[in-house]
Design a protein around this motif. Structure first.
Motif, PDB file in Angstrom:
ATOM      1  N   TRP A 395       0.750  -1.219  -0.046  1.00  9.71           N
ATOM      2  CA  TRP A 395      -0.115  -0.026  -0.121  1.00  9.71           C
ATOM      3  C   TRP A 395       1.032   1.334  -0.008  1.00  9.71           C
ATOM      4  CZ3 TRP A 395      -2.913   2.308   4.659  1.00  9.71           C
ATOM      5  CH2 TRP A 395      -3.937   3.220   4.227  1.00  9.71           C
ATOM      6  N   ALA A 396       1.995   1.293   0.656  1.00  6.78           N
ATOM      7  CA  ALA A 396       2.771   2.504   0.829  1.00  6.78           C
ATOM      8  C   ALA A 396       3.454   2.545  -0.683  1.00  6.78           C
ATOM      9  CB  ALA A 396       3.864   2.133   2.102  1.00  6.78           C
ATOM     10  N   HIS A 397       3.917   1.535  -1.151  1.00  4.24           N
ATOM     11  CA  HIS A 397       4.577   1.614  -2.549  1.00  4.24           C
ATOM     12  C   HIS A 397       3.449   1.930  -3.627  1.00  4.24           C
ATOM     13  CE1 HIS A 397       8.110  -1.534  -1.973  1.00  4.24           C
ATOM     14  NE2 HIS A 397       8.031  -0.485  -1.151  1.00  4.24           N
ATOM     15  N   SER A 398       2.251   1.806  -3.346  1.00  2.00           N
ATOM     16  CA  SER A 398       1.374   2.302  -4.242  1.00  2.00           C
ATOM     17  C   SER A 398       0.954   3.673  -4.108  1.00  2.00           C
ATOM     18  CB  SER A 398      -0.123   1.572  -4.162  1.00  2.00           C
ATOM     19  OG  SER A 398      -0.905   1.977  -4.912  1.00  2.00           O
ATOM     20  N   PRO A 413       0.203  19.426  -9.575  1.00  4.63           N
ATOM     21  CA  PRO A 413      -0.278  18.846  -8.413  1.00  4.63           C
ATOM     22  C   PRO A 413      -0.889  19.868  -7.396  1.00  4.63           C
ATOM     23  CG  PRO A 413       1.888  18.649  -8.295  1.00  4.63           C
ATOM     24  CD  PRO A 413       1.590  19.292  -9.710  1.00  4.63           C
ATOM     25  N   SER A 414      -1.839  19.478  -6.482  1.00  8.04           N
ATOM     26  CA  SER A 414      -2.228  20.439  -5.452  1.00  8.04           C
ATOM     27  C   SER A 414      -1.406  20.430  -4.194  1.00  8.04           C
ATOM     28  CB  SER A 414      -3.468  20.041  -4.895  1.00  8.04           C
ATOM     29  OG  SER A 414      -3.471  18.574  -4.491  1.00  8.04           O
ATOM     30  N   ALA A 415      -1.305  21.235  -3.370  1.00  9.24           N
ATOM     31  CA  ALA A 415      -0.322  21.462  -2.257  1.00  9.24           C
ATOM     32  C   ALA A 415      -0.413  20.323  -1.289  1.00  9.24           C
ATOM     33  CB  ALA A 415      -0.694  22.577  -1.614  1.00  9.24           C
ATOM     34  N   GLY A 416      -1.742  19.658  -1.011  1.00  9.39           N
ATOM     35  CA  GLY A 416      -2.015  18.602  -0.325  1.00  9.39           C
ATOM     36  C   GLY A 416      -1.209  17.495  -0.797  1.00  9.39           C
ATOM     37  N   GLN A 417      -1.360  17.220  -1.993  1.00  9.55           N
ATOM     38  CA  GLN A 417      -0.622  16.042  -2.622  1.00  9.55           C
ATOM     39  C   GLN A 417       0.843  16.101  -2.616  1.00  9.55           C
ATOM     40  OE1 GLN A 417      -2.172  15.840  -6.694  1.00  9.55           O
ATOM     41  NE2 GLN A 417      -4.126  14.765  -5.926  1.00  9.55           N
ATOM     42  N   SER A 418       1.497  17.046  -2.611  1.00 11.94           N
ATOM     43  CA  SER A 418       3.029  17.308  -2.537  1.00 11.94           C
ATOM     44  C   SER A 418       3.508  17.058  -1.276  1.00 11.94           C
ATOM     45  CB  SER A 418       3.255  18.774  -3.266  1.00 11.94           C
ATOM     46  OG  SER A 418       2.945  19.789  -2.379  1.00 11.94           O
ATOM     47  N   THR A 419       2.834  17.168  -0.370  1.00 10.01           N
ATOM     48  CA  THR A 419       3.460  17.047   0.951  1.00 10.01           C
ATOM     49  C   THR A 419       2.679  15.517   1.670  1.00 10.01           C
ATOM     50  OG1 THR A 419       1.527  18.348   1.889  1.00 10.01           O
ATOM     51  CG2 THR A 419       3.406  19.562   1.334  1.00 10.01           C
ATOM     52  N   ALA A 420       2.011  15.059   0.782  1.00 10.84           N
ATOM     53  CA  ALA A 420       1.654  13.654   1.331  1.00 10.84           C
ATOM     54  C   ALA A 420       2.618  12.625   1.801  1.00 10.84           C
ATOM     55  CB  ALA A 420       0.708  12.979   0.383  1.00 10.84           C
ATOM     56  N   GLN A 421       2.371  12.026   2.923  1.00  8.87           N
ATOM     57  CA  GLN A 421       3.561  11.275   3.612  1.00  8.87           C
ATOM     58  C   GLN A 421       3.024   9.789   3.279  1.00  8.87           C
ATOM     59  OE1 GLN A 421       6.357  11.916   4.912  1.00  8.87           O
ATOM     60  NE2 GLN A 421       6.164  14.233   4.665  1.00  8.87           N
ATOM     61  N   PRO A 422       3.986   8.863   2.956  1.00  8.69           N
ATOM     62  CA  PRO A 422       3.587   7.492   2.555  1.00  8.69           C
ATOM     63  C   PRO A 422       2.791   6.867   3.838  1.00  8.69           C
ATOM     64  CG  PRO A 422       5.984   7.670   3.150  1.00  8.69           C
ATOM     65  CD  PRO A 422       5.355   9.106   3.171  1.00  8.69           C
ATOM     66  N   LEU A 474     -12.471  -4.042   3.506  1.00 11.39           N
ATOM     67  CA  LEU A 474     -11.127  -3.679   4.139  1.00 11.39           C
ATOM     68  C   LEU A 474     -10.706  -3.522   2.810  1.00 11.39           C
ATOM     69  CD1 LEU A 474      -8.871  -3.600   5.832  1.00 11.39           C
ATOM     70  CD2 LEU A 474      -8.807  -5.814   5.939  1.00 11.39           C
ATOM     71  N   VAL A 475     -10.581  -4.319   1.822  1.00 15.98           N
ATOM     72  CA  VAL A 475      -9.898  -4.272   0.653  1.00 15.98           C
ATOM     73  C   VAL A 475     -10.099  -3.187  -0.303  1.00 15.98           C
ATOM     74  CG1 VAL A 475      -9.518  -5.332  -1.827  1.00 15.98           C
ATOM     75  CG2 VAL A 475      -9.585  -6.772   0.291  1.00 15.98           C
ATOM     76  N   GLU A 476     -11.472  -2.691  -0.042  1.00 22.55           N
ATOM     77  CA  GLU A 476     -11.754  -1.336  -0.794  1.00 22.55           C
ATOM     78  C   GLU A 476     -11.195  -0.184  -0.147  1.00 22.55           C
ATOM     79  OE1 GLU A 476     -15.908   1.145  -2.024  1.00 22.55           O
ATOM     80  OE2 GLU A 476     -16.148  -0.752  -0.951  1.00 22.55           O
ATOM     81  N   SER A 477     -11.056  -0.364   1.295  1.00 21.32           N
ATOM     82  CA  SER A 477     -10.481   0.901   1.757  1.00 21.32           C
ATOM     83  C   SER A 477      -9.003   1.013   1.702  1.00 21.32           C
ATOM     84  CB  SER A 477     -10.650   0.661   3.474  1.00 21.32           C
ATOM     85  OG  SER A 477     -10.083  -0.510   3.852  1.00 21.32           O
ATOM     86  N   LEU A 478      -8.314  -0.177   1.520  1.00 19.38           N
ATOM     87  CA  LEU A 478      -6.735  -0.055   0.939  1.00 19.38           C
ATOM     88  C   LEU A 478      -6.721   0.316  -0.568  1.00 19.38           C
ATOM     89  CD1 LEU A 478      -5.746  -3.553   2.455  1.00 19.38           C
ATOM     90  CD2 LEU A 478      -5.197  -1.050   3.319  1.00 19.38           C
ATOM     91  N   GLN A 479      -7.486  -0.129  -1.314  1.00 25.44           N
ATOM     92  CA  GLN A 479      -7.508   0.420  -2.962  1.00 25.44           C
ATOM     93  C   GLN A 479      -7.756   1.963  -3.021  1.00 25.44           C
ATOM     94  OE1 GLN A 479     -10.328  -2.048  -4.885  1.00 25.44           O
ATOM     95  NE2 GLN A 479      -8.795  -3.862  -5.120  1.00 25.44           N
TER      96      GLN A 479
END
Length: 628
Positions: A395-398, A413-422, A474-479
């Motif tokens: 999930w972190a790799h994705s 990209p938006s500001a939120g996406q640029s600072t997103a942490q894995p 659970l799988v849907e939340s991971l996707q």
């Protein structure tokens, strides 16, 4: 595999002993000067035995067997000298009667023939000299002598006879036979090496095709050391490497996840694959639980070896090691900043106090050590954590891949996406363990209350659902990347009429859904008090119903005083009170009655474990107060 035709050709270098018709080839003994061949005669065993028997009677007499019988019967006394004389005479007779074999005659002939030829030459010289001297003593005129009549004569050894020359020829052929054998062995060894090299080359490329068919990554191998790298040089890769690392792994682990095919000269070894940077370490998850009596139970995750001897198995085993090492590296980085747990970190061990009685360990162990010892306590939670770590890593790799693609996208990209942490790996595991321990404590409290009710004869049913979400959710939340805390619910139904519902969420959130309100519970003591209050209220209302039924003939009135926690019944001349209390794991009830004078007297107290249950005791107490 069928051998080539040239390997089926067989050359016999042994001496033939049979001809084309299958008859034995006679052994040549000699060749006479006139060219006649003398062969070794074939011995007839019957004739040989007859000859030996005939010689026995000729040499030892016709009464030989009778003498032997008499000698055995009465051995004659003989002295030592007589024995020696008889022994010497016996040897002389044996030597005199011994007949030489053709081999002995041939050996004696070979040793005497050169000496006889030398003696023959000397005798001829002596004869010529005597003839010359005798002729010079006569009065006749001396004849003309040849020049140097007394000159030295060189006597040469005569050439061997034909049989000796045949034997020498056989010796020469034997030497050539040895040389032919050595040459044949040399060619055979060279052909064997060429065949092995051809088979190794075929196996090398067949294994390469199998690896490619298994969807493993093949990358060009670097040029050998010392290759030309200048302008115009041929920089085409001559070999390939196998890359089995994950796509979004850090460069350190991608470089570590590289293998290669074994060289052709070692392709017949047990391992056709080589891993130069393999560390052979595996990740093991351990859980240590401390029970109420202080005993500790440790369980480990089940480590399986995917290497089944095939190429895919070897690559899967190497890939599992690299992935687990990457997981361990991420766990080390996250263990130092856990908000709800303390940790100890070393080079190959991480110890985390996940809960009040739960200790979590991550350790790198040698892959050759047998970690799955029989008889050990097994906890499925260890295997669940081990598998969840792999899912969280993917999930972190994705998420990293999506972030990298957003950076290279045309859209800004938006500001939120640029600072997103894995996404973290360790915090969800800690939340699950803390939720598990919290769930067990809540379950124990509810079970304690339900057990007390059942012991008092009150029907109580409990339904638990620790994880309310299904696997699809659970799988849907991971996707989708939108995670939700793990939650469940518990239902307690008392006396088939009153229901308590509790919902839980990780790590330790508890909510009570009552008919009149929804309350958030912050501690186990608050939960215990809520359960006692609800249980007491339900029992008091039940006692009121029983009292109303029993006092219907006297027009009695029953009600519940929630302030004092009593169930009160009134009819003419009497007031009856019931008080319910919860003491540990038991339900206690006491009844008191007030007369017209206002005096309060204690009637009776109920203790569980008697002959009757709680409601039966209440009914009996009411009937006694009514005078029935």
């Amino acid at each position: 595999m069928e051998e080539p035709p040239w390997k089926k050709l067989k050359l016999s270098l042994e001496r033939p002993y049979k001809d084309d018709t299958g008859e034995l080839v006679p052994e040549l003994l000699d060749i006479t000067p006139d060219g006649q061949h003398i062969y070794r005669p074939r011995d007839d065993p019957v004739a040989a035995i007859g000859t030996k028997l005939r010689r026995i009677f000729q040499e030892r007499g016709h009464d030989f067997f009778e003498k032997q019988k008499r000698l055995r019967a009465i051995p004659p006394p003989q002295s030592h000298d007589a024995d020696q004389e008889e022994h010497g005479q016996g040897e002389e007779r044996a030597e005199a009667s011994h007949t030489m074999t053709p081999e002995e005659l041939y050996k004696m002939r070979m040793s005497l023939s050169p000496q006889l030829y030398i003696a023959f030459g000397e005798m001829c010289q002596a004869r010529d000299l005597l003839t010359l001297l005798l002729s010079s003593s006569l009065p006749t005129p001396s004849p003309t002598l040849p020049p140097a009549p007394l000159a030295a004569t060189v006597v040469n050894k005569p050439p061997p006879i034909i049989s000796v020359r045949a034997f020498n020829a056989q010796l020469t052929i034997g030497g050539k036979d040895k040389a032919l054998r050595s040459a044949a062995d040399l060619f055979k060894g060279a052909a064997k090496k060429i065949e092995e090299s051809r088979i190794a080359g075929e196996k090398y490329w067949l294994d390469a095709l199998k690896i490619r068919r298994g969807n493993w990554g093949l990358i060009p191998a670097p040029l050998p050391l010392g290759s030309a790298t200048g302008k115009g040089a041929d920089k085409t890769a001559k070999d390939f490497l196998i890359s089995f690392g994950l796509e979004e792994s850090p460069p350190l682990f991608r470089r570590r996840a590289i293998g290669r095919m074994a060289a052709m000269d070692s392709a017949a070894s047990e391992t056709p694959l080589e891993f130069p940077t393999r560390q052979r370490t595996r990740l093991r998850v351990s859980l240590t639980r401390t029970s109420l009596d202080g005993a500790k139970h440790t369980s480990h995750s089940l480590l399986l070896d995917p290497n089944n001897g095939s190429l895919d198995g070897a690559l899967c085993a190497a890939q599992a090691e690299v992935v687990e090492q990457e997981i361990f590296t991420r766990l080390i980085k996250e263990a130092s900043s856990l908000p709800t747990a303390s940790s100890e970190v070393s080079e190959r061990l991480i110890i985390i106090d996940a809960g009040q009685s739960t200790e979590l360990r991550f350790e790198l162990i040698d892959g050759d050590i047998a970690v799955n010892e029989p008889g050990k306590h097994k906890d499925p939670a260890c295997d669940l954590i081990f598998s969840t770590l792999h899912i969280l890593l993917l999930w972190a790799h994705s998420a990293s891949k999506a972030q990298r693609l957003n950076k290279t996208s045309i859209l800004r990209p938006s500001a939120g996406q640029s600072t997103a942490q894995p996404p973290p790996l360790l915090q969800p595991i800690i939340d699950i363990l803390q939720y598990r321990e919290f769930w067990e404590r809540v379950r124990d409290e509810i079970n304690r209350v339900a057990s007390a009710l059942r012991h008092a004869g009150v029907a109580a049913r409990v339904h638990y659902d620790p994880v309310a979400d299904s696997g699809e959710v659970l799988v849907e939340s991971l996707q989708t990347g939108k995670t939700r805390p793990v939650g469940g619910e518990a239902l307690l139904r008392i006396d088939n009429r009153h229901t308590l519902r509790f919902t839980m969420a990780s790590p330790s959130t508890l909510t009570a859904h009552l008919p009149q309100a929804t309350l958030s519970i912050a501690s186990i003591s608050q939960l215990t008090q809520l359960l006692v209050d609800e249980m007491s209220s339900c029992l008091l209302y039940r006692i009121c119903d029983i009292g109303t039924e029993c006092c219907e003939s006297v027009s009695g009135t029953w009600f519940v005083d929630l302030i004092s926690g009593r169930s009160v019944g009134r009819w003419e001349g009497c007031v009856l009170n019931f008080l319910v209390s919860f003491n540990g794991d038991t339900v206690n009830c006491s009844a008191s009655r007030a007369n017209r004078n206002g005096r309060t007297s204690h009637v009776e107290a109920y203790r569980p474990g008697g002959r009757s249950f709680l409601f039966e005791w209440v009914r009996h107490t009411i009937d006694t107060s009514l005078g029935r």
